[in-house]
Design an enzyme around this catalytic site. Structure first.
Site, PDB file in Angstrom:
ATOM      1  N   LYS A   1      37.582  42.367  48.773  1.00  0.00           N
ATOM      2  CA  LYS A   1      37.250  41.073  48.195  1.00  0.00           C
ATOM      3  C   LYS A   1      38.060  40.058  48.977  1.00  0.00           C
ATOM      4  O   LYS A   1      39.294  40.048  48.924  1.00  0.00           O
ATOM      5  CB  LYS A   1      37.606  41.027  46.717  1.00  0.00           C
ATOM      6  CG  LYS A   1      37.332  39.688  46.092  1.00  0.00           C
ATOM      7  CD  LYS A   1      37.388  39.762  44.582  1.00  0.00           C
ATOM      8  CE  LYS A   1      36.988  38.432  43.995  1.00  0.00           C
ATOM      9  NZ  LYS A   1      38.129  37.537  43.800  1.00  0.00           N
TER      10      LYS A   1
ATOM     11  N   GLY B   1      41.223  30.500  36.850  1.00  0.00           N
ATOM     12  CA  GLY B   1      42.157  30.405  35.724  1.00  0.00           C
ATOM     13  C   GLY B   1      41.957  29.206  34.824  1.00  0.00           C
ATOM     14  O   GLY B   1      42.716  29.005  33.889  1.00  0.00           O
TER      15      GLY B   1
ATOM     16  N   ALA C   1      34.933  32.786  39.346  1.00  0.00           N
ATOM     17  CA  ALA C   1      36.158  32.200  38.788  1.00  0.00           C
ATOM     18  C   ALA C   1      35.835  31.140  37.746  1.00  0.00           C
ATOM     19  O   ALA C   1      34.770  30.529  37.768  1.00  0.00           O
ATOM     20  CB  ALA C   1      36.994  31.581  39.899  1.00  0.00           C
ATOM     21  N   GLY C   2      36.786  30.949  36.843  1.00  0.00           N
ATOM     22  CA  GLY C   2      36.687  29.863  35.876  1.00  0.00           C
ATOM     23  C   GLY C   2      35.913  30.200  34.613  1.00  0.00           C
ATOM     24  O   GLY C   2      35.757  29.356  33.731  1.00  0.00           O
TER      25      GLY C   2
ATOM     26  N   ASN D   1      39.074  37.455  34.844  1.00  0.00           N
ATOM     27  CA  ASN D   1      40.461  37.929  34.762  1.00  0.00           C
ATOM     28  C   ASN D   1      41.249  37.173  33.692  1.00  0.00           C
ATOM     29  O   ASN D   1      41.581  37.717  32.646  1.00  0.00           O
ATOM     30  CB  ASN D   1      41.124  37.811  36.135  1.00  0.00           C
ATOM     31  CG  ASN D   1      42.503  38.480  36.195  1.00  0.00           C
ATOM     32  OD1 ASN D   1      42.999  38.751  37.277  1.00  0.00           O
ATOM     33  ND2 ASN D   1      43.134  38.778  35.086  1.00  0.00           N
ATOM     34  N   THR D   2      41.503  35.890  33.943  1.00  0.00           N
ATOM     35  CA  THR D   2      42.384  35.134  33.045  1.00  0.00           C
ATOM     36  C   THR D   2      41.958  35.243  31.579  1.00  0.00           C
ATOM     37  O   THR D   2      42.783  35.434  30.688  1.00  0.00           O
ATOM     38  CB  THR D   2      42.416  33.653  33.468  1.00  0.00           C
ATOM     39  OG1 THR D   2      42.897  33.586  34.808  1.00  0.00           O
ATOM     40  CG2 THR D   2      43.327  32.823  32.571  1.00  0.00           C
TER      41      THR D   2
END
Lengths: 265, 374
Positions: free
Chosen positions: A105, A166, A192-193, A214-215
């Site tokens: 990645k 995040g 993301a986000g 993730n976050t």
């Protein structure tokens, strides 16, 4: 290709490899490795990404790697922390030399604050790594032209951001991701986000092939429950996409037409 | 524009006047901002902050930190290479005026023994420290040590004397990825009194050190004021101003901020002001709101109890099991130290505390493979 309506869930295929889950999970920010493991399990994910800077990739006894069953998950090393193509390429080679599968990645984020991907360096690194035989999954700005370039270079997915990493702000780049989805010939993974199950559902509803989270799983007192919630969000979104969402209209349209009687025999 | 120029635009007298004018509603307004202006930051540092406002501030700081950095704390350890120094800093144990201190610069065997001690405990992020004595521990010496240790550790940072851009570049090429350089105080009038002789007496050369380091490509730059040396409120404000300046100018560099504070009569030096636990907490939280992405660092200078309490409020990095004397890990700990530490817990004990509080200790968050020097 799945024929709409014949199945509820279909498989995701990346570089010829089949995955039953469309949810990928990141491993940073968890309060413990056990919390990370419980979120992974509950999410049903099959691809887990690990920052090479966080682990001792040459050491099978590494405290984090011990918690990732490599029979069960594809360990997808990432180059997070790299500031340019040269650094990312060096890290990818290091992971490969340590016995990881040649999947990477690609993350090149020269700005340590918003961690936004560098389009120029990402394309440069992708070209080098693909030549060396890597399956490259690049984290990228939601730029449809860049997505074309990365696909042409031979990337096995494109991974546009929904919002900065995040931030939990959801599909802020929705219009651009729509274009990428429309044009892409490789799986589109929104990276993301995405901070809520409704965000991943939205990404999947508009036709994203997968999402990476993730976050949202790490920054909660109950990562396992959140993992399950995201699993359901992804599944719901994918099902809705396959079923075919109705068009949005400005004006109300009654389920039972008000003037149907005019057309009755 | 250099930070020195920016500093001139915010004279201490004006700041003090503004501090005296801050009203409760100014603090309330600052607490509602999604992005702080410098004036908002100043208001959040105000001594007029109420208990309920400080609670709100702490809640916001906790949320931002948790989202941005997760439930993790990165651990590092200092490794003192030398305590030889030509500076006469009035508050420092290494001062050339301290004739009782046994001076020592470690040789290679001693350095490797100390490093091995830290490696065994799990540390992969090491902060190398010296005084300022070029003939004993200058740039050549530091470069040599970096090359000696770079294969054993993931990250090597420096807390040494300020250097030229070319010297920083040499050390980056050798494998250094981080730098800590405290200004001690941003008060240009007080500074010469506290640093009466030696190279450190040059206020501007020190102040511009982080900029030269940024130009040389250092990945992490840490700043801070030694709280209590000068007027606490203005130094706190200037620290935030400095961080914001560096973040904006060096967009590839991570800025970290530390908050070392003097304790009463430390080393026989009487601080100008004593910064209370409440003020320190307020500063950490306000800095988190001003710079949501900055690393905030807390050393073993602070007590175990306070460190544990500050943990969720913005801190991202901590030292553990520290010794501030060269050779102190494997030798006699109390001989030749820079300052006395307060948190004496071992790294393993700190890890247990972190785990009990729902935090994962991060030993490795960098890899020498990013650069080809390792």
């Amino acid at each position: 290709m799945l024929i709409k309506g014949t199945e509820t869930m279909d498989s995701l295929v990346i570089a010829g490899r089949k995955f039953n889950s469309r949810l990928m999970v990141g491993t940073g920010k968890f309060s413990s490795n056990q919390a990370m493991q419980s979120a992974m399990e509950a999410s049903g994910c099959e691809i887990v990404t690990v920052a090479l800077r966080r682990v001792d990739i040459n050491n099978p006894g590494d405290s984090m790697l011990q918690y990732i069953d490599r029979e069960r998950y594809l360990l997808l090393p990432n180059t997070s922390g790299a500031r340019d193509a040269e650094e990312a390429v060096r890290l990818a080679r290091l992971a490969c030399a340590a016995g990881c599968e040649p999947w990477i990645k690609l993350e090149i984020t020269p700005d340590p604050y918003y961690l936004l991907p560098d389009p120029i360096e990402t394309l440069k690194a992708a070209i080098i790594l693909i030549k060396e035989g890597f399956n490259v999954l690049p984290y990228m700005p939601a730029d449809p032209v860049l997505a074309r370039h990365l696909e042409e270079a031979g990337c096995v997915t494109v991974m546009p951001l929904g919002a900065p990493i995040g931030t939990n702000r959801g599909m802020r780049t929705r219009d651009l991701i729509n274009i990428i989805i429309e044009q892409a010939n490789v799986p589109v993974v929104v990276d993301a986000g995405l901070g809520a199950p409704s965000h991943v559902a939205e990404a999947m509803e508009i036709g994203a092939d997968a999402v990476l989270v993730n976050t949202a799983l790490a920054d909660t007192p109950n990562p396992a429950l959140m993992g399950e919630a995201f699993k359901k969000g992804v599944e719901a979104g994918r099902m809705a996409y396959l079923a075919g969402l109705g068009p949005q209209r400005v004006k109300a349209q009654a389920s039972s037409p008000l003037t149907g009687f005019l057309r009755e025999e | 524009m250099s930070f020195f120029d920016l500093l001139q635009q915010h004279p201490a007298a004006e700041l003090q006047q503004r501090f005296s004018q801050v009203e409760t509603q100014d603090i309330d307004r600052a607490l509602t901002r999604s992005k702080l202006s410098l004036d908002d930051f100043l208001c959040l540092l105000s001594p007029k902050i109420s208990d309920s406002q400080i609670e709100t501030l702490a809640g916001i700081a906790h949320r931002i930190t948790s989202q941005r950095f997760g439930r993790t704390i990165q651990l590092y350890a200092p490794l003192y290479l030398s305590n030889e120094c030509h500076n006469g800093c009035k508050y420092c144990g290494f001062s050339a005026d301290n004739h009782d201190l046994r001076r020592k610069t470690l040789n290679d065997d001693e350095i490797l023994r100390e490093a091995e001690h830290l490696h065994r405990q799990g540390f992969r992020h090491i902060l190398l420290l010296t005084g300022e004595a070029p003939e004993a521990a200058g740039v050549d010496f530091i470069e040599h040590v970096v090359r000696l240790l770079s294969n054993r550790f993931s990250s090597l940072s420096l807390e040494v004397f300020p250097m030229s851009r070319e010297e920083y570049q040499r050390l980056v090429n050798a494998g250094v990825d981080g730098l800590t350089l405290y200004q001690e105080t941003y008060d240009q009038v007080l500074y010469p009194d506290l640093h009466p002789y030696g190279p450190k007496s040059n206020f501007q050369f020190r102040l511009k050190g982080p900029e030269r380091a940024g130009e040389a490509g250092l990945r992490r730059i840490g700043i801070g004021a030694l709280l209590g040396l000068g007027d606490y409120l203005t130094d706190a404000f200037y620290t935030g101003l400095h961080a914001r300046y560096l973040m904006k100018r060096f967009w590839r560099t991570q800025v970290t901020i530390s908050f070392p504070r003097l304790r009463p009569a430390e080393g026989g030096f009487a601080p100008r002001s004593i910064v209370s636990d409440r003020q320190l907490t307020q500063l950490i939280c306000a800095l988190r709101l001003l710079a949501p992405d900055a690393g905030l660092v807390l050393s073993t200078r602070e007590s175990a109890e306070l460190r544990d309490n500050l943990l969720p409020l913005g801190i991202t990095q901590m030292s553990a099991g520290s010794c501030t004397a060269p050779g102190g890990y494997e030798g006699d700990e109390s001989d030749g130290e820079q300052f006395t530490i307060s948190d004496h817990r071992t790294p393993a004990e700190i890890c247990d505390i972190l785990a009990n509080r729902g935090y994962e200790a991060i030993w490795k968050d960098w890899d020498g493979a990013f650069t080809d020097q390792h």
